[in-house]
Design a protein around this motif. Structure first.
Motif, PDB file in Angstrom:
ATOM      1  N   PHE A  19       0.943  -1.215  -0.010  1.00 27.86           N
ATOM      2  CA  PHE A  19      -0.102  -0.010  -0.105  1.00 27.86           C
ATOM      3  C   PHE A  19       0.864   1.176   0.026  1.00 27.86           C
ATOM      4  CE2 PHE A  19      -1.923   3.550   2.247  1.00 27.86           C
ATOM      5  CZ  PHE A  19      -3.343   3.836   1.551  1.00 27.86           C
ATOM      6  N   LEU A  47      -7.918  -5.805   6.755  1.00 24.35           N
ATOM      7  CA  LEU A  47      -7.922  -4.495   6.887  1.00 24.35           C
ATOM      8  C   LEU A  47      -6.815  -3.770   6.912  1.00 24.35           C
ATOM      9  CD1 LEU A  47     -11.197  -3.973   8.849  1.00 24.35           C
ATOM     10  CD2 LEU A  47     -11.089  -3.789   6.400  1.00 24.35           C
ATOM     11  N   LEU A  48      -6.549  -2.878   6.066  1.00 22.26           N
ATOM     12  CA  LEU A  48      -5.146  -2.250   6.040  1.00 22.26           C
ATOM     13  C   LEU A  48      -5.122  -1.551   7.657  1.00 22.26           C
ATOM     14  CD1 LEU A  48      -2.594  -1.200   4.645  1.00 22.26           C
ATOM     15  CD2 LEU A  48      -3.878   1.013   4.233  1.00 22.26           C
ATOM     16  N   VAL A 103     -10.758   1.582   4.411  1.00 21.30           N
ATOM     17  CA  VAL A 103      -9.715   0.352   4.636  1.00 21.30           C
ATOM     18  C   VAL A 103      -9.768   0.092   6.236  1.00 21.30           C
ATOM     19  CG1 VAL A 103      -8.420   0.869   2.460  1.00 21.30           C
ATOM     20  CG2 VAL A 103      -7.893   1.946   4.552  1.00 21.30           C
TER      21      VAL A 103
END
Length: 258
Positions: free
Chosen positions: A14, A30-31, A176
């Motif tokens: 990311f 989830l980020l 996110v």
């Protein structure tokens, strides 16, 4: 350890141009839950810039040229992700726009006067500070400082994300998954430890503490500013926070107490 490595690999996918590693993305992640790995991902992202700085200096290039190449390498590695956030925030909040108008401007892909000036000043200042570090402490110490600052600035970004609600429901930072308070504090703690360890080795304890203090003041001031103007954070605000903390920490490290 395996889970932390996987979280780091997902964070790198990311935060940088690094292609996703398939085995790290098995299942649903989830980020926001991976932000405790942001400081280490930041260090890894800064390694190419640190290497470029040292090679350029070894080749006989001046500290200014070496620093320019190093900052360019960092921008390339991250895909200007954080710079984009800084430019958008400067455009949206540089004037006296109301909240909704400011958010709309920040979503606009076009760069305005405030954004262009913020980006130019950010790049010039970082080059100047890295060049100062390379000239006063040597390229090896400057390279280590770059890596240390990359860690704490990503930890600061994660903490800011966890400490404020989303000002843009449905935006990237919201969809996110915002990290919980514990994860945000853990990210900041890891980034702080890595910064302090690297900074002391590179530049000494005095300037390292100065850089940490500058970064903390800037982060808290920026948090208060966006909370007042927007009521929370957005993805652009997180990128801007990383840039601001990075510049503040580098400024502290570049100080001379002689």
């Amino acid at each position: 350890m395996e889970r932390y490595v996987a979280a780091t690999l997902r964070s790198l996918a990311f935060l940088t141009r690094m292609p996703p590693v398939a085995r790290a993305f098995t299942g649903t992640h989830l980020l926001g839950d991976d932000t405790h790995a942001f400081p280490v991902a930041g260090m890894i992202a800064a390694l190419p810039a640190a290497l470029v700085l040292m090679v350029a200096a070894f080749a006989g290039l001046s500290p200014l040229v070496a620093a320019t190449l190093a900052v360019a390498a960092m921008v390339f590695t991250t895909g200007a992700l954080h710079e984009d956030g800084l430019g958008d925030v400067a455009d949206g909040l540089g004037g006296h726009h109301e909240r909704e108008r400011a958010l709309a401007i920040m979503k606009d892909s076009r760069v305005g006067s405030y954004g262009a000036l913020a980006l130019a000043l950010s790049v010039v200042l970082r080059i100047a500070l890295v060049a100062e570090l390379a000239g006063s402490h040597g390229p090896g110490s400057a390279a280590l400082a770059l890596v240390a600052v990359a860690a704490v600035s990503r930890g600061a970004m994660a903490w800011l994300w966890s400490s404020l609600v989303s000002a843009d429901p449905g935006g990237l930072a919201d969809t996110v998954g915002r990290p919980d308070a514990r994860t945000g504090r853990l990210a900041l703690a890891i980034g702080s430890i890595l910064y302090l360890a690297g900074g002391v080795v590179a530049c000494g304890i005095g300037t390292t503490l100065a850089g940490y203090g500058f970064g903390a003041l800037v982060l808290l001031g920026f948090r208060r500013f966006i909370r007042r103007r927007l009521g929370g954070q957005t993805g652009d605000c997180l990128g801007a926070a990383q840039q601001l903390v990075e510049m503040a920490a580098l400024a502290g490290l570049a100080l001379s107490f002689a």
